[in-house]
Design a protein around this motif. Structure first.
Motif, PDB file in Angstrom:
ATOM      1  N   GLN A  39     -32.064   1.508 -23.566  1.00  0.00           N
ATOM      2  CA  GLN A  39     -31.115   2.321 -24.326  1.00  0.00           C
ATOM      3  C   GLN A  39     -30.181   1.396 -25.094  1.00  0.00           C
ATOM      4  O   GLN A  39     -29.689   0.417 -24.535  1.00  0.00           O
ATOM      5  N   ILE A 118     -28.415   5.518 -29.305  1.00  0.00           N
ATOM      6  CA  ILE A 118     -27.301   6.468 -29.255  1.00  0.00           C
ATOM      7  C   ILE A 118     -26.187   6.015 -30.196  1.00  0.00           C
ATOM      8  O   ILE A 118     -25.702   4.885 -30.106  1.00  0.00           O
ATOM      9  N   CYS A 120     -22.354   6.173 -31.448  1.00  0.00           N
ATOM     10  CA  CYS A 120     -21.056   6.461 -30.831  1.00  0.00           C
ATOM     11  C   CYS A 120     -20.304   7.531 -31.627  1.00  0.00           C
ATOM     12  O   CYS A 120     -19.896   7.297 -32.779  1.00  0.00           O
ATOM     13  N   ASP A 139     -29.780   9.776 -30.835  1.00  0.00           N
ATOM     14  CA  ASP A 139     -28.899  10.679 -30.092  1.00  0.00           C
ATOM     15  C   ASP A 139     -27.449  10.348 -30.409  1.00  0.00           C
ATOM     16  O   ASP A 139     -27.148   9.300 -30.990  1.00  0.00           O
ATOM     17  N   GLY A 141     -23.419  10.277 -28.623  1.00  0.00           N
ATOM     18  CA  GLY A 141     -22.732  10.329 -27.335  1.00  0.00           C
ATOM     19  C   GLY A 141     -21.521   9.420 -27.311  1.00  0.00           C
ATOM     20  O   GLY A 141     -21.150   8.830 -28.331  1.00  0.00           O
ATOM     21  N   THR A 145     -21.627   8.369 -21.823  1.00  0.00           N
ATOM     22  CA  THR A 145     -23.089   8.433 -21.955  1.00  0.00           C
ATOM     23  C   THR A 145     -23.692   7.059 -21.672  1.00  0.00           C
ATOM     24  O   THR A 145     -24.666   6.926 -20.936  1.00  0.00           O
ATOM     25  N   GLU A 148     -23.224   5.972 -17.850  1.00  0.00           N
ATOM     26  CA  GLU A 148     -24.099   6.658 -16.891  1.00  0.00           C
ATOM     27  C   GLU A 148     -25.471   6.000 -16.837  1.00  0.00           C
ATOM     28  O   GLU A 148     -26.067   5.892 -15.772  1.00  0.00           O
ATOM     29  N   TYR A 149     -25.943   5.544 -17.988  1.00  0.00           N
ATOM     30  CA  TYR A 149     -27.242   4.858 -18.001  1.00  0.00           C
ATOM     31  C   TYR A 149     -27.101   3.424 -17.502  1.00  0.00           C
ATOM     32  O   TYR A 149     -27.881   2.962 -16.672  1.00  0.00           O
TER      33      TYR A 149
END
Lengths: 159, 159, 159
Positions: A39, A118, A120, A139, A141, A145, A148-149
Motif C-alpha cells: 500500500q 491511497i 490523502c 483510493d 483516505g 487509513t 491501520e494497514y
C-alpha cells in the motif's frame, strides 16, 4: 510445513520531485514482483505523483548539492531560470538511455500488480485539488487509513 | 529462559547532503553497539556516501531554512556562490569542536562492526559510476536485495 | 479471546521545514487516537519543532519545486528575499482556512495524548541549544534511546 505468510509493505510518499518520485514506485513494483502486498499513501507533495499528467514532476538542482552534474556549477548559476528544467531534462535522458522505466510506466505497473494507492484526503482539501485531476483506480483516505494497514506491515517507510 | 533474538535494522540511505549523511551512519553504529545486525542500502544521491572521497558531501543552506545560522541571512544571500561551501565548512567545524566523529570515521566503524553496506546497482548504471570510485568491503545489489532483508527486520527506515 | 496487543509507533523527526513539520505530529496524534503508543525522536533540524516558539518554521519554496503555487514562478524569482516568508504565509493561510490544526495545537495534542517526545542530546550539544529554549514535558536522549523503543515498535518511520 506451513506456508510463509505473505509479506506486507506500507509506504508514505510525501515528495513531489523527480528523484524522490522513483523510490516509492520502484520499491512497490519490486515488492509486488516478490509476491508482497503493498500500500502507498500519497500525501503532501507526494500527491503530485497521482496526477494524470506527471509533467510537473521536476528535479530541484538546488536541493540536491550532491547530484553529479556533468560540469560543476556554482549555486547561483543553478538558480538561474531554466536550470531546473535543464536538470530535469538531463535526468530524464539518463533514465531513458539506461533503460529505466518512466514514472508513468512504473505507476501503471503498480496498478496492474494490485498495489493499493491511497490519496490523502486532507492534502486534497488543503491544496484544493479536484479528484478529476487524479488517475483512476486509486483510493482516498486519511492518516488513520494508512496506520491501520501499516500496523500489520513488515516494512514501513516514509519517503 | 530463551535468549532474545538478535534485532535487525534495514536502512535505505538516499540522500547525499552532509546533514542527511550522518543519520544512517550514526543509527547503524549505535545499533551495532547494541548488538543488532544492520544493513544499509545506498541508492540515488546516497551512493555518494560510499565514494572513496567524501569531500563532495555538502550542506545546501537553501534546502534547509530551519538550520540555525550564526547570523540570519535572506534567501538570496544564501544562494551567492561560496555560501554552500561556507555553510558546509561551518558545520564541519561545529562537528569537530563537539567531538562528533567524522563521516569517514563513522563509515569505517560501520565496516568494522560488520554493518552490511550495499550499493544500488541501478543507480551506479544510471549515473555511470565506476566501481573503482567506491570503497572496498561493500556489496552490490538492487531493490529486491534490500526487500529480502527488510522483510525480516525489526526497524526499517528510508533516509 | 486474547485482547490485541497495543500497537506502537516510533518516529524520527529530522526536518525543520513547515511542510515536513506536520507529518510527525499528524501521524502521532492519529495513532494516539487509535489507542497506539507513540514515541518521536527529534534530531537535527527536527529539534526546531520542540522550541517554545515555532515562528522559525518556514517553507523553502526552492526545495519543493512540486509545491503548487498560485502563479508559476521561475526559480530565480523564488530566491528573491521575502519569497520564503511569502510562501510560508500562504501555506499558513491555507492551513487555517481548511480547518487544519496549527503546529502548536498538534504538538499540545501530542503531549496531552502521552506521546513521548525525545530531544536528541547530540544535536543540542552540536548546535549549542539551551534546554530553556524547549517546551516542557519532553525527554532527552540519544540514538540508543530511540533504537531501544523502535526495536519493539510495529511502525518505524524516518521523517
Amino acid at each position: 510445513m506451513e506456508e510463509p505468510r505473505q509479506k506486507k509493505m506500507a509506504i508514505i510518499a510525501s515528495k513531489g520531485t523527480l528523484d524522490m518520485a522513483y523510490p516509492p514506485f520502484i520499491l512497490a513494483t519490486t515488492a509486488a514482483a516478490l509476491g508482497w502486498e503493498v500500500q502507498i499513501f500519497f500525501t503532501f507533495y507526494g500527491l503530485q505523483l497521482l496526477r494524470k499528467s506527471l509533467k510537473r514532476i521536476k528535479i530541484s538542482p538546488l536541493a540536491n548539492p550532491a547530484m553529479p552534474m556533468p560540469v560543476p556549477m556554482p549555486v547561483l548559476v543553478s538558480s538561474l531560470p531554466g536550470m531546473q528544467s535543464m536538470a530535469t531534462s538531463m535526468m530524464k535522458q539518463k533514465i531513458k538511455k539506461h533503460g529505466v522505466a518512466s514514472l508513468e510506466d512504473l505507476r501503471t505497473m503498480c496498478l496492474e500488480a494490485d498495489v493499493k494507492m491511497i490519496a490523502c484526503q486532507m492534502t486534497i482539501d488543503l491544496f484544493e485539488f479536484k479528484k478529476s485531476e487524479f488517475i483512476e483506480g486509486i483510493d482516498y483516505g486519511g492518516a488513520a487509513t494508512f496506520l491501520e494497514y501499516a500496523g500489520g506491515a513488515d516494512v514501513t517507510l516514509f519517503i
